[in-house]
Design an enzyme around this catalytic site. Structure first.
Site, PDB file in Angstrom:
ATOM      1  N   HIS A  51      -6.449  -0.816   8.506  1.00  0.00           N
ATOM      2  CA  HIS A  51      -5.168  -0.074   8.956  1.00  0.00           C
ATOM      3  C   HIS A  51      -5.473   1.357   8.277  1.00  0.00           C
ATOM      4  O   HIS A  51      -6.032   1.677   7.483  1.00  0.00           O
ATOM      5  CB  HIS A  51      -3.906  -0.329   8.618  1.00  0.00           C
TER       6      HIS A  51
ATOM      7  N   ASP B   6      -7.353  -1.710   0.199  1.00  0.00           N
ATOM      8  CA  ASP B   6      -6.606  -2.722   0.876  1.00  0.00           C
ATOM      9  C   ASP B   6      -7.366  -3.945   1.142  1.00  0.00           C
ATOM     10  O   ASP B   6      -8.359  -3.699   1.758  1.00  0.00           O
ATOM     11  CB  ASP B   6      -5.872  -2.130   1.805  1.00  0.00           C
TER      12      ASP B   6
ATOM     13  N   ASP C 227      -9.592   0.002   4.551  1.00  0.00           N
ATOM     14  CA  ASP C 227      -8.503  -0.906   5.044  1.00  0.00           C
ATOM     15  C   ASP C 227      -8.870  -1.340   6.513  1.00  0.00           C
ATOM     16  O   ASP C 227      -9.606  -0.403   7.002  1.00  0.00           O
ATOM     17  CB  ASP C 227      -7.387   0.276   5.053  1.00  0.00           C
TER      18      ASP C 227
ATOM     19  N   ASP D 178      -3.000   3.430   8.065  1.00  0.00           N
ATOM     20  CA  ASP D 178      -1.584   3.826   7.238  1.00  0.00           C
ATOM     21  C   ASP D 178      -1.212   5.546   7.179  1.00  0.00           C
ATOM     22  O   ASP D 178      -1.025   5.865   6.036  1.00  0.00           O
ATOM     23  CB  ASP D 178      -1.918   3.362   5.435  1.00  0.00           C
TER      24      ASP D 178
ATOM     25  N   HIS E 129       4.299   1.045   4.123  1.00  0.00           N
ATOM     26  CA  HIS E 129       3.033   0.899   3.569  1.00  0.00           C
ATOM     27  C   HIS E 129       2.068   1.061   4.841  1.00  0.00           C
ATOM     28  O   HIS E 129       1.003   1.513   4.588  1.00  0.00           O
ATOM     29  CB  HIS E 129       2.841  -0.794   3.366  1.00  0.00           C
TER      30      HIS E 129
ATOM     31  N   ASP F 253      -7.023  -6.061   2.932  1.00  0.00           N
ATOM     32  CA  ASP F 253      -6.943  -6.769   4.387  1.00  0.00           C
ATOM     33  C   ASP F 253      -8.219  -5.834   5.076  1.00  0.00           C
ATOM     34  O   ASP F 253      -8.450  -6.139   6.266  1.00  0.00           O
ATOM     35  CB  ASP F 253      -5.562  -6.491   5.090  1.00  0.00           C
TER      36      ASP F 253
ATOM     37  N   GLU G 155      -2.330  -5.095  -1.778  1.00  0.00           N
ATOM     38  CA  GLU G 155      -2.094  -6.166  -0.700  1.00  0.00           C
ATOM     39  C   GLU G 155      -2.243  -7.527  -0.746  1.00  0.00           C
ATOM     40  O   GLU G 155      -2.536  -8.209   0.247  1.00  0.00           O
ATOM     41  CB  GLU G 155      -2.253  -5.492   0.724  1.00  0.00           C
TER      42      GLU G 155
ATOM     43  N   HIS H  97       0.708  -1.288   0.006  1.00  0.00           N
ATOM     44  CA  HIS H  97       0.115  -0.033   0.117  1.00  0.00           C
ATOM     45  C   HIS H  97       0.781   1.268  -0.007  1.00  0.00           C
ATOM     46  O   HIS H  97       0.165   2.272  -0.151  1.00  0.00           O
ATOM     47  CB  HIS H  97      -0.683   0.067   1.185  1.00  0.00           C
TER      48      HIS H  97
HETATM   49  N1  LIG Z   1      -0.878  -1.411   4.330  1.00  0.00           N
HETATM   50  C1  LIG Z   1      -1.042  -2.071   5.247  1.00  0.00           C
HETATM   51  N2  LIG Z   1      -1.237  -3.289   5.208  1.00  0.00           N
HETATM   52  N3  LIG Z   1      -0.614  -1.537   6.577  1.00  0.00           N
HETATM   53  C2  LIG Z   1      -0.424  -2.033   7.498  1.00  0.00           C
HETATM   54  C3  LIG Z   1       0.343  -1.093   8.693  1.00  0.00           C
HETATM   55  C4  LIG Z   1       0.365  -1.760  10.079  1.00  0.00           C
HETATM   56  C5  LIG Z   1       1.040  -0.638  11.009  1.00  0.00           C
HETATM   57  N4  LIG Z   1       0.194   0.152  11.354  1.00  0.00           N
HETATM   58  C6  LIG Z   1       2.414  -0.440  10.606  1.00  0.00           C
HETATM   59  O1  LIG Z   1       2.448   0.920  10.531  1.00  0.00           O
HETATM   60  O2  LIG Z   1       3.318  -1.098  10.209  1.00  0.00           O
HETATM   61 MN   LIG Z   2      -3.210  -0.419   3.652  1.00  0.00          MN
HETATM   62 MN   LIG Z   3      -4.130  -2.908   5.762  1.00  0.00          MN
END
Ligand SMILES: NC(=[NH2+])NCCC[C@H](N)C(=O)O
Ligand SMILES: [Mn+2]
Ligand SMILES: [Mn+2]
Length: 322
Positions: free
Chosen positions: A144, A246, A142, A146, A159, A248, A291, A119
């Site tokens: 998250h 994303d 998402d 990010d 990411h 996820d 992702e 991402h």
């Molecule tokens: N694009 C994603 N899947 N991001 C996950 C990030 C997880 C966590 N918040 C980090 O900064 O590492």
């Molecule tokens: Mn993401």
């Molecule tokens: Mn994510």
């Protein structure tokens, strides 16, 4: 019943010329996170037949191979961390070249469909979109946020940081000077969040960024959530939309093959409903599917995750159930 009209009216794009045309931007890149394999995501999505599926929805589809970024990698050479940030030069250069490709397609009147890859690439895709459409809004789906900065990141995985760069948050890093703070907090909305770091929660609060977590999806249902999200970033439905999805965001039972799965995610239908509703606005100008990691979990999980990546893209690009 005019308030319910959109679903059965074939919605034409408010921003793209006809005949409608899209460009698949395959980005086999994994440098924004540590798990190998996510670079194979775009290759699997294309091999599963995505270009043809989109043609069958009436799009003129341009796809002339994946962007291999070899020249970029060669030019970068050894890529020592900057602070905690891992692969900083490589990520920056790749995203800069993605920004150019996406921006050029957008300027040609094509809708860029970027296939990740991790991402961090959205730093590039959204920069490209905003170059052609400066008032575009971003819908970020998402688990998250990010939105970590160089100061808040625990992992150093970029990411987890692209949104912060796009908003111009955190300390300035010379290697990322090309990323302009083109995104305004009120033009951004999240759906699906459930794993947000403490520092990210503070950033969301301090910048007044609207987010619909899984709590709000449970409380209001996905129909109301999408409506409220659109009302926030695009109240008159007259601004271009960049959808960054994303996989996820989906529950791991639905999209198992991804690097940072989090339980309690969107159902298959909730994910597709988001895409369908955004298509119905007629405002979509760019799409990211990110992702998908075909090297994680068993063969059946990989097949399922790749198939779901393709079907999310189809839903965002006009496939309907009836
Ligand atoms: N694009 C994603 N899947 N991001 C996950 C990030 C997880 C966590 N918040 C980090 O900064 O590492
Ligand atoms: Mn993401
Ligand atoms: Mn994510």
């Amino acid at each position: 019943m005019s308030h319910m009209s959109t679903h059965d009216e074939a919605q034409v794009s408010k921003f793209l010329p006809s005949p409608k045309s899209l460009a698949i931007v395959g980005c086999p890149f994994s440098g924004g996170q540590p798990r190998p394999g996510v670079d194979q995501g775009p290759i699997h999505l294309v091999e599963a037949g995505l270009p043809k599926q989109l043609e069958e929805l009436g799009w003129k589809v341009h796809f002339d191979g994946h962007h291999m970024f070899e020249d970029v990698s060669a030019a970068v050479g050894a890529d020592e961390p900057i602070g905690l940030l891992k692969n900083p030069r490589r990520v920056s250069k790749v995203c800069q070249s993605v920004a150019k490709v996406v921006g050029d397609h957008a300027k040609n009147g094509q809708l860029p469909v970027t296939l990740g890859g991790d991402h961090s690439l959205a730093m590039g895709t959204i920069s490209g979109t905003l170059e052609k459409y400066p008032d575009a809004c971003v819908i970020w789906v998402d688990a998250h946020a990010d939105i970590n900065t160089a100061e808040t990141t625990d992992t150093g995985n970029i990411h987890g940081m692209p949104v912060a760069f796009l908003l111009g948050l955190g300390s300035k890093i010379d290697e990322f000077a090309w990323v302009k703070p083109v995104l305004k907090p009120h033009r951004l909305v999240y759906i699906g969040l459930r794993d947000v770091d403490a520092g990210e929660k503070r950033i969301l609060r301090e910048n007044n960024i609207k987010a619909f977590s899984m709590h709000e999806v449970d409380k209001y249902g996905i129909g109301r959530v999408v409506e409220m999200a659109l009302d926030h970033v695009n109240p008159k439905r007259d601004l271009p939309i960049h959808l960054s999805f994303d996989v996820d965001a989906l529950d791991p039972t639905v999209a198992p093959s991804t690097g940072t799965p989090v339980r309690g995610g969107l159902t298959f239908r909730e994910g597709h409903y988001i895409c369908e509703s955004i298509y119905e606005t007629g405002c979509l100008v760019a799409l990211d599917i990110m992702e998908v990691n075909p090297s994680l979990r068993d063969a059946e999980s990989v097949k399922q995750t790749v198939a779901v990546g393709c079907s999310l893209a189809r839903s965002a690009l006009g496939e309907t159930l009836l």
